[in-house]
Scaffold this active site. Structure first.
Site, PDB file in Angstrom:
ATOM      1  CB  THR A   1      30.496  24.811  80.999  1.00 55.90           C
ATOM      2  OG1 THR A   1      31.834  24.413  81.319  1.00 55.90           O
ATOM      3  CG2 THR A   1      30.470  26.310  80.841  1.00 55.90           C
TER       4      THR A   1
ATOM      5  CB  THR B   1      32.351  26.642  83.840  1.00 57.83           C
ATOM      6  OG1 THR B   1      32.728  25.271  83.842  1.00 57.83           O
ATOM      7  CG2 THR B   1      33.578  27.507  84.067  1.00 57.83           C
TER       8      THR B   1
ATOM      9  CD  GLU C   1      37.553  21.641  83.822  1.00 59.51           C
ATOM     10  OE1 GLU C   1      37.608  20.675  84.575  1.00 59.51           O
ATOM     11  OE2 GLU C   1      37.690  21.539  82.597  1.00 59.51           O
TER      12      GLU C   1
ATOM     13  CG  ASP D   1      40.077  24.586  82.282  1.00 57.38           C
ATOM     14  OD1 ASP D   1      39.978  23.374  82.038  1.00 57.38           O
ATOM     15  OD2 ASP D   1      39.114  25.369  82.220  1.00 57.38           O
TER      16      ASP D   1
ATOM     17  CB  SER E   1      38.274  29.555  79.548  1.00 55.26           C
ATOM     18  OG  SER E   1      36.950  29.144  79.266  1.00 55.26           O
TER      19      SER E   1
ATOM     20  N   GLY F   1      30.594  22.651  76.918  1.00 56.65           N
ATOM     21  CA  GLY F   1      31.161  21.586  76.096  1.00 56.65           C
ATOM     22  C   GLY F   1      32.662  21.501  76.090  1.00 56.65           C
ATOM     23  N   GLY F   2      33.361  22.057  77.095  1.00 55.28           N
ATOM     24  CA  GLY F   2      34.818  21.996  77.097  1.00 55.28           C
ATOM     25  C   GLY F   2      35.386  22.686  75.877  1.00 55.28           C
TER      26      GLY F   2
END
Length: 592
Positions: free
Chosen positions: A414, A432, A434, A454, A478, A499-500
């Protein structure tokens, strides 16, 4: 249930190990090589970041993940363009120079403050699941979840891209520059070539086996079988041609034109792991305006993107949980970190149970951010030890539904863009594809997302449905948390990060850094990370945060140290503008 959890833990462990290898290259990625052929003032912005000093300006500012992208946005702003115009230019260049993180094959969330009206608008450009997708998309013939990268690499994981439609929508609403002119910097750079940054080269090196699964992708990142190296000049004529079509035909070329047909053919023809995306999915895609989700914090309003993002709700819950407590002792105080860590655990428990695409499942946003509910949750933080057990709460709900806890994997990649223009408009957009390099499929010079991973790989648990399960047309949950903080109705901070699922911790910590700890935005971007989501307290290795390991362990936390590669970009708005960029990556803030 124990068997399911064991299987899922193995999938998670494999995905995490792969991401840790990618994270490990990040601290070396902010080198000056990314600044070749750029004006000296941009190198000065890097020097300010490395010295821990914010960049200042009086009229406008842009902060993004690569100096070439920042220059594209800065040139637009200097010529009188709006933050919306600059956002288009920044994104199309990021898709070229930082292709592993975002681009035209992905999706994004935008939070926009309009200076003329004083209104905050949020636009959802998230990818959607194909109409042919089923809840068993990421399960094998026995109904067991696939291994993470078995699901990711190839066409199965590709959702309908939303970024091209979002860029067109943003420009139509708030832009004032000629559309084609905004794409020209990306065209010029794609044709002339750009120096490969250390970060991009290292990430290609670490992912070359998966990148090799697609011939087109391999030939771009590993020409003649050799991995691209820092400083190599990389040209992308296919991307230049894509941008020319985008300039001439608008977003329709992705959603009903030749590029769209190429996307579908690539997804459905992916060897070994084809997907089900169709031309109909592209044709019916729409950007959605959704209500901004705002939470109070110490006299401020913290506004962000609601479902299908969990970002604004979770950041809001963390901050509301912290408000009764004095955090002034700062980030190196173990008690402060105990409170912050458990506030995050409580928010993530609610996130795992309740957050999903609100077009498909009822999401109790109002109940989750209700002051009375949050006051009760905050009381759980009153002790002096880590919470032994954390469970979802029972917020006020306008539907009597029972959800099981989610088991999706969301890994760091991202990018985030913050922009303020001369008129006072503010854009905060997280964007992003992903996982790093997405599905590893390339079309027209850009990578396609793997956003469908996701979703929860399981559709139910012990017969109870999971809110974030795969459904046709649905948008996966998300953690992206583009945020604008207001005081007395006026914006004072734009912030966001990649950063997820750790995005939520990065953004909430940065806000605490500015509001509670009195930091400038560069200091806030540089705070050593201590992040808790599901119980383990992750401390950023090689930083002062790692010194908290013993104290937090004694408080009852499970603690581990690791690389925590955020990519925070902040702009503070007051008498002037101050910008900060994360020292862990190669981005900068720049303004005039």
């Amino acid at each position: 249930m124990r068997v399911v959890l064991t299987i899922w833990s193995l999938i998670w462990a494999g995905a995490v190990a792969a991401q840790q290898a990618a994270d490990a290259v990040a601290p070396e990625a902010a080198g000056a090589g990314a600044f070749e052929n750029l004006p000296s003032e941009f190198a000065a912005a890097l020097e300010a970041k490395n010295a821990g000093q914010p960049v200042t300006a009086s009229d406008w500012m842009v902060a993004a993940a690569n100096p070439h992208a920042v220059k594209a946005g800065a040139d637009v702003l200097a010529a009188g363009g709006t933050a919306a115009d600059a956002l288009v230019a920044v994104q199309v260049v990021l898709g070229l120079v930082e292709p592993q993180s975002s681009g035209l094959g992905g999706g994004a969330f935008l939070v926009w403050y309009d200076a003329a009206s004083g209104e905050v608008t949020t636009l959802d450009g998230r990818e959607t699941a194909p109409l042919a997708a089923t809840p068993r998309l990421f399960q094998d013939a026995n109904g067991e979840p696939l291994k993470f990268f078995d699901a990711v690499v190839g066409g199965r994981s590709v959702g309908t891209p939303g970024t091209p439609a979002l860029l067109a929508e943003v420009h139509a609403r708030w832009g004032n520059r000629d559309w084609a002119s905004l794409l020209q910097p990306g065209i010029d750079l794609a044709e002339a070539g750009f120096p490969v940054s250390p970060r991009l080269a290292a990430l290609v090196e670490g992912d070359q086996e998966r990148l090799a699964s697609s011939g087109v992708t391999a030939s771009y990142f590993m020409p003649d079988g050799e991995v691209i190296q820092p400083g190599n000049i990389l040209k992308n004529p296919a991307y230049a041609e894509t941008l020319r079509s985008f300039a001439a035909e608008g977003a329709g070329v992705f959603y009903g034109g030749q590029i769209g047909r190429d996307i579908v053919a690539t997804v459905q023809g992916a060897a070994g792991n084809p997907g089900v995306l169709s031309e109909v999915d592209l044709a019916i895609y729409r950007v959605k305006e959704r209500p901004a989700v705002c939470a109070p914090y110490r006299g401020h309003e913290v506004c962000g993107m609601g479902p299908p993002s969990s970002g604004a709700v979770a950041v809001g819950q963390i901050l509301m949980g912290l408000e009764p407590y004095d955090l002034s002792a700062g980030p190196q105080d173990a008690t402060v970190r105990r409170i912050m860590g458990d506030a995050a655990r409580l928010a993530f428990a609610d996130r795992g149970r309740y957050l999903a695409d609100s077009d498909y499942v009822p999401v109790p946003v109002t109940g989750l951010l209700d002051p009375a509910y949050m006051a009760e949750r905050a009381k759980l933080l009153e002790g002096d030890r880590a919470l032994e057990e954390v469970a979802p709460g029972n917020p006020a709900f306008d539907h009597a539904l029972n959800w099981a806890d989610d088991d999706s994997i969301e890994l760091p990649s991202t990018s985030h863009i913050s922009i303020v223009d001369a008129a006072g408009n503010v854009a905060s957009m997280t964007t992003t594809i992903e996982n790093g390099f997405g599905s590893r499929l390339m079309v027209g010079g850009f990578l396609l997302n793997n956003e469908l991973t996701d979703f929860s790989f399981s559709s139910q648990s012990d017969g109870v449905p999971i809110a974030n399960r795969v459904e046709p047309g649905k948008r996966p949950r998300s953690s992206m948390a583009p945020t604008i903080v207001l005081r007395d109705g006026a914006p004072v901070l734009a912030v966001g990060s990649p950063g997820g699922s750790r995005i939520i911790g990065y953004v909430s910590q940065a806000i605490v850094g500015v509001i509670d700890w009195g930091m400038n935005v560069q200091e806030a971007a540089s705070i050593p990370h201590a992040v808790n989501r599901f119980g383990t307290y992750d401390l950023e290795e090689g930083t002062a945060a790692a010194e908290l390991e013993e104290a937090l362990t004694e408080m009852g936390f499970e603690v581990g140290t690791r690389a925590l590669t955020s990519g925070l970009h902040l702009i503070a708005i007051g008498d002037g503008l101050q910008g900060g960029a994360d020292p862990r990556r190669e981005g900068i803030a720049y303004g005039q």
